[in-house]
Structures are given as structure tokens and as C-alpha cells.
Design an enzyme around this catalytic site. Structure first.
Site, mmCIF file in Angstrom:
data_model
loop_
_atom_site.group_PDB
_atom_site.id
_atom_site.type_symbol
_atom_site.label_atom_id
_atom_site.label_comp_id
_atom_site.label_asym_id
_atom_site.label_seq_id
_atom_site.Cartn_x
_atom_site.Cartn_y
_atom_site.Cartn_z
ATOM 1 N N CYS A 85 0.751 -1.404 0.097
ATOM 2 C CA CYS A 85 -0.050 -0.155 0.025
ATOM 3 C C CYS A 85 0.851 1.298 0.008
ATOM 4 C CB CYS A 85 -1.041 -0.028 1.210
ATOM 5 S SG CYS A 85 -2.300 1.012 0.957
ATOM 6 N N HIS A 201 -3.508 -5.873 1.262
ATOM 7 C CA HIS A 201 -2.794 -6.020 2.499
ATOM 8 C C HIS A 201 -2.878 -7.441 2.901
ATOM 9 C CE1 HIS A 201 -2.456 -1.854 3.850
ATOM 10 N NE2 HIS A 201 -3.483 -1.473 3.009
ATOM 11 N N GLU A 203 -1.644 -8.610 5.281
ATOM 12 C CA GLU A 203 -1.465 -8.783 6.857
ATOM 13 C C GLU A 203 -2.924 -8.593 7.335
ATOM 14 O OE1 GLU A 203 -0.687 -6.254 5.075
ATOM 15 O OE2 GLU A 203 -0.897 -4.289 6.206
#
Lengths: 227, 80
Positions: A85, A201, A203
Site C-alpha cells: 500500500c 494488504h 497482513e
């Protein structure tokens, strides 16, 4: 395996990344942007967020941070670097990966789950991953990938497109493009494929009760490939 | 010495903000516009007194930070 996550003023996904890396076995260290060096690492991550408040252009200030000299040297000598990002925006501003990230086509901040198709598995990031399509989360205002025609030709000739936005079956068509990116590009590599920049993302997809598990697949695979 | 710089998006780069401003102006009755493009403007005050040297320095700043040459052009306005 050792990793470093760089925290810039305004980073806000750095701790999520720390949690994800540790969950899958990395010994992770957080590194402040104003340090000159990071500890010996097998992976360096530039996390998401709004470094320097997105002043001037997203990622432009962070790309000139003190720590970035070491990150650039590490990347240029073949070190594995991942920018997620805002981290992707920082990577394009350093020139480590080609192109730029413009304002989303419809001027909306987009925050939702998307599917991405893995375009190239001949690299540390996606080698040995069984899935061809992953469900990740995106949250950005400037994710509209753009490059010149010449750059696009070079990127395609060198198979540098890492992932494209698609539907759950891997169909990468304009209707599944959330932000106006050229050719639905969601992530790209440098020429040598040791650097990956992507808007989604992983994560945020490491816990089935919160989100999904495709991030778990990604990190598990990544640490195994680095061993 | 003060030097001004204007950064504009290159012609073939989509400018969604400019487009929305255009539409809004159109809605306000300014309906004879062909296009609106949004850019950035900088005023840089330098201790350098030699206009040529100051301009060269600002040009370097444009290339290294102020503009992203993949999508933007810069124009340095004469030193005052």
C-alpha cells in the site's frame, strides 16, 4: 528468518505487519525511518499508512528518508523487499519499481476485500503457492497504477506484473478493477523480482475469525521460500 | 531570491480531480470550458543571489523531489 519493518511518521499498518510476520515465524524488528541502518534481515517491509501525511505525493517524502538509503542498497544487492500500500507508493517514488500510483479513478477511498490473480510464480514471493487467486483487503485513495506505454511494454516483456485485480475465478476484467489501474495491475516486481510492491494488504487476512486466511497462505509460503 | 515553480500533470495522464472541478464549474454555469487540469504551485525562497545558479538548483529540486517525471511536467518561473 529475520525481518525488518520500517516505521515512517504516519505509518499505521506497521504493527499489523509485525503481528503477521511473527505469527508465521519471522523474528521481526521495527526500525525507525530516521535510523541509518536496519539489523541484518532476510526481508525488509515498507508498511501501509500515510507516511508524512501523504504530503506532495504519496510516498515521496518517505522515499527520501534516512533509512531508505540502506533499503535501496539492500534491494539493489538482491535483498528481498516488500512494499504494501503506502509502502508500494514509497517504492515507486524511489524508482525501485517502475510506474506511479495515481488518485483512484472515481475519487473514492476504497476499503474492501478484493480478489487478485497471481501472474508470476517464478519468484520468492509466490513460488510454490497452490492458489492462483487470493482474497486480500485493499484500503487506499491512491492505488490507480499508471506507467508510460514504453514502461508497460517493458514490464510485460519482463513479466513484472505480480498480481492483477480479478473475480473469484481469476477473470481479470475491467469490471473487477476497483481503482482504474492500467491492466488491472495490483502489484508489480522489479526486473530481478526481489522487490514486490502491491496495494493489497496480506497482513489483514491472517485470522479466519476476523477476515480470511489467504494472507496466512502468503506469509507461510514466503517464509518457506526464504529458508 | 524567490523562485516559483508550477507542476502540471502530463497531457496523457488522467486527472480525475480536474474532471470533477470541470463538472462542478459547468454546473455553476461556467459551461464554455473545454477542460480543467489541476496542478501544484511552489514558492521557494533561496539565499542564492545568482539567478542562474538559483534556477539550476530549483531545477534539480524539481527532478529529484517536487515533480514525478513519469506523470508530471515542471515549469520554473523566473526568479524575482
Amino acid at each position: 528468518m529475520k525481518s525488518s519493518v520500517i516505521t515512517f511518521p504516519g505509518s499505521n499498518c506497521d504493527r499489523d505487519m509485525d503481528v503477521a510476520l511473527k505469527k508465521f515465524g519471522f523474528k521481526n524488528k521495527m526500525v525507525w525511518h530516521n535510523d541509518a541502518e536496519f539489523p541484518k534481515s532476510d526481508l525488509v517491509v515498507l508498511p501501509g499508512g500515510f507516511s508524512y501525511g501523504d504530503y506532495l505525493r504519496c510516498g515521496s517524502m518517505a522515499s527520501k528518508s534516512k533509512i531508505m538509503k540502506s533499503v535501496i542498497n539492500f534491494a539493489n544487492s538482491g535483498g528481498i523487499v516488500m512494499g504494501i500500500c503506502n509502502g508500494f507508493q514509497i517504492l515507486v517514488e524511489t524508482g525501485l519499481v517502475p510506474g506511479v500510483l495515481l488518485r483512484n479513478k472515481y475519487l473514492e477511498f476504497i476499503c474492501k476485500n478484493v480478489f487478485v490473480k497471481i501472474n508470476n510464480k517464478q519468484n520468492t514471493f509466490f513460488k510454490n503457492i497452490d492458489n492462483n487467486v487470493l482474497e486480500f483487503h485493499i484500503a487506499h485513495n491512491e492505488g490507480n497504477y499508471f506507467c508510460t506505454k514504453d514502461q508497460l511494454k517493458e514490464i510485460e516483456d519482463n513479466e513484472q506484473v505480480a498480481i492483477n485485480y480479478c473475480d473469484k475465478d481469476g477473470k481479470s476484467e475491467e469490471q473487477f478493477n476497483p481503482n482504474g489501474s492500467i491492466k488491472n495491475i495490483a502489484g508489480i516486481f522489479n526486473k530481478k523480482k526481489n522487490i514486490l510492491g502491491m496495494m493489497p494488504h496480506p497482513e489483514r487476512m491472517i485470522d479466519p475469525s476476523l477476515s480470511g486466511e489467504d494472507g496466512s497462505l502468503f506469509f507461510n509460503n514466503l517464509i518457506n521460500n526464504l529458508k | 531570491m524567490k523562485i516559483s515553480v508550477i507542476i502540471t500533470l502530463k497531457k496523457d495522464v488522467l486527472d480525475p480531480q480536474g474532471k470533477v472541478i470541470h463538472q462542478t464549474l459547468d454546473g455553476m454555469g461556467f459551461n464554455d470550458l473545454n477542460e480543467v487540469r489541476q496542478g501544484k504551485y511552489f514558492e521557494i525562497e533561496t539565499k542564492e543571489s545568482d539567478p542562474k545558479k538559483a534556477k539550476d538548483k530549483v531545477e534539480e529540486m524539481c527532478k529529484k523531489l517536487l515533480a514525478n517525471l513519469v506523470i508530471e511536467n515542471y515549469k520554473i518561473i523566473d526568479a524575482q
